[in-house]
Design a protein around this motif. Structure first.
Motif, mmCIF file in Angstrom:
data_model
loop_
_atom_site.group_PDB
_atom_site.id
_atom_site.type_symbol
_atom_site.label_atom_id
_atom_site.label_comp_id
_atom_site.label_asym_id
_atom_site.label_seq_id
_atom_site.Cartn_x
_atom_site.Cartn_y
_atom_site.Cartn_z
ATOM 1 N N PRO A 114 -49.410 -20.517 49.219
ATOM 2 C CA PRO A 114 -48.432 -21.619 49.275
ATOM 3 C C PRO A 114 -48.513 -22.529 48.058
ATOM 4 N N LEU A 115 -47.361 -22.753 47.429
ATOM 5 C CA LEU A 115 -47.331 -23.532 46.192
ATOM 6 C C LEU A 115 -46.262 -24.635 46.195
ATOM 7 N N HIS A 116 -45.509 -24.783 47.298
ATOM 8 C CA HIS A 116 -44.423 -25.756 47.331
ATOM 9 C C HIS A 116 -44.559 -26.679 48.542
ATOM 10 N N ASN A 117 -43.671 -27.661 48.617
ATOM 11 C CA ASN A 117 -43.767 -28.688 49.655
ATOM 12 C C ASN A 117 -43.676 -28.147 51.076
ATOM 13 N N ASN A 118 -42.738 -27.214 51.303
ATOM 14 C CA ASN A 118 -42.540 -26.677 52.649
ATOM 15 C C ASN A 118 -43.106 -25.270 52.819
ATOM 16 N N SER A 119 -43.954 -24.865 51.895
ATOM 17 C CA SER A 119 -44.507 -23.506 51.950
ATOM 18 C C SER A 119 -45.323 -23.262 53.212
ATOM 19 N N VAL A 120 -46.231 -24.181 53.513
ATOM 20 C CA VAL A 120 -47.098 -24.000 54.682
ATOM 21 C C VAL A 120 -46.271 -23.969 55.960
ATOM 22 N N LEU A 121 -45.283 -24.850 56.061
ATOM 23 C CA LEU A 121 -44.410 -24.873 57.237
ATOM 24 C C LEU A 121 -43.661 -23.545 57.374
ATOM 25 N N ALA A 122 -43.136 -23.024 56.270
ATOM 26 C CA ALA A 122 -42.383 -21.775 56.308
ATOM 27 C C ALA A 122 -43.289 -20.597 56.681
ATOM 28 N N ILE A 123 -44.499 -20.592 56.145
ATOM 29 C CA ILE A 123 -45.452 -19.534 56.499
ATOM 30 C C ILE A 123 -45.790 -19.611 57.982
ATOM 31 N N ALA A 124 -46.018 -20.829 58.472
ATOM 32 C CA ALA A 124 -46.304 -21.011 59.897
ATOM 33 C C ALA A 124 -45.132 -20.529 60.751
ATOM 34 N N ALA A 128 -45.456 -17.848 63.555
ATOM 35 C CA ALA A 128 -45.055 -18.213 64.912
ATOM 36 C C ALA A 128 -44.014 -17.237 65.451
ATOM 37 N N ALA A 129 -43.087 -16.829 64.590
ATOM 38 C CA ALA A 129 -42.101 -15.819 65.001
ATOM 39 C C ALA A 129 -42.791 -14.481 65.263
ATOM 40 N N GLY A 130 -43.819 -14.188 64.467
ATOM 41 C CA GLY A 130 -44.564 -12.957 64.679
ATOM 42 C C GLY A 130 -45.253 -12.913 66.021
ATOM 43 N N LYS A 176 -44.781 -25.069 69.366
ATOM 44 C CA LYS A 176 -46.217 -25.226 69.572
ATOM 45 C C LYS A 176 -47.011 -24.441 68.535
ATOM 46 N N ASP A 177 -46.548 -23.214 68.251
ATOM 47 C CA ASP A 177 -47.278 -22.350 67.323
ATOM 48 C C ASP A 177 -47.181 -22.818 65.873
ATOM 49 N N LEU A 178 -46.199 -23.643 65.563
ATOM 50 C CA LEU A 178 -46.059 -24.137 64.190
ATOM 51 C C LEU A 178 -47.292 -24.906 63.723
ATOM 52 N N SER A 179 -48.006 -25.484 64.667
ATOM 53 C CA SER A 179 -49.210 -26.240 64.309
ATOM 54 C C SER A 179 -50.470 -25.601 64.896
ATOM 55 N N ASP A 180 -50.385 -24.314 65.196
ATOM 56 C CA ASP A 180 -51.535 -23.594 65.757
ATOM 57 C C ASP A 180 -52.682 -23.586 64.742
#
Length: 228
Positions: A114-124, A128-130, A176-180
């Motif tokens: 992750p290298l951008h502002n919303n990278s971690v959120l997008a990865i999560a 979470a979808a997985g 819920k899983d976004l902040s797992d």
């Protein structure tokens, strides 16, 4: 004594030093220049010929890393990516094409850097979808809609929830899983591995443990052919 001879001797005694080196020394210096150039070229050639640093393959794949393709495929592509990276989005269809062309011979393993502002959120969001069986669908959706949520200064959580709804996911479980903590730990681990492997940007590819030096479909395919 002849006056002209005396004058010449007097001039010789009073002549100021002209500076510079004796003729013999200058000759030696001129002769040594080609030798020094040859030595420099040889040293640079040797430096350039040194093998690349061995990759620590234990840092490339983990049991929980997302995998696309047969687990027993003879060739493994490991991609360090960032869903918010424009180059990753541009290279996404190329990766799909390479996988399609090579069939069961190749599998893809995804790692995160992750290298951008919303990278971690997008990865999560992809993780979470997985958890609900829609990892790859979310990854593709995020790339296709990157212009909506990418390069923003504030968290784009509302859009992630909207995308989850578009994929038919359980919204409460997704939120819920976004902040797992497990997902956050995975992201931190991948980030640490990327730095340890000297990954300089995204996307970066490793084929059977060897880093692909240039970012192009031809280079990726060539690395696959060499690994078969």
């Amino acid at each position: 004594m002849n006056k002209s001879v005396a004058t010449k001797k007097r001039q010789a005694r009073t002549r100021k030093p002209q500076g510079g080196l004796p003729r013999e020394v200058k000759m030696l210096l001129w002769l040594s220049v080609p030798v020094l150039l040859i030595v420099a070229v040889v040293m640079l050639t040797k430096a350039g010929a040194e093998p690349a640093q061995t990759v620590d393959v234990s840092r490339l794949i983990y049991p929980d890393s997302p995998v696309l393709g047969k687990t027993d495929a003879p060739v493994t592509i490991v991609e360090f990516l960032d869903p918010e990276c424009e180059s990753c989005r541009a290279f996404f269809p190329i990766v799909k094409d390479v996988l399609a062309q090579n069939g069961d011979n190749v599998r893809l393993v995804v790692r995160y850097f992750p290298l951008h502002n919303n990278s971690v959120l997008a990865i999560a969001a992809t993780e979470a979808a997985g958890n609900q069986g829609k990892y790859w669908e979310m990854q593709e959706l995020l790339f296709n809609k990157q212009s909506e949520w990418g390069e923003k200064q504030t968290p784009q959580t509302a859009l992630m929830l909207q995308y989850a709804q578009e994929l038919g996911l359980d919204g409460d479980q997704f939120a819920k899983d976004l902040s797992d903590p497990k997902i956050m730990q995975k992201i931190e681990r991948d980030n640490a591995d990327a730095q340890a492997l000297n990954v300089r940007g995204t996307p970066s590819f490793f084929v059977n443990g060897k880093e692909v030096s240039s970012l192009s479909q031809a280079a990726l395919q060539s690395a696959i052919d060499d690994a078969k």
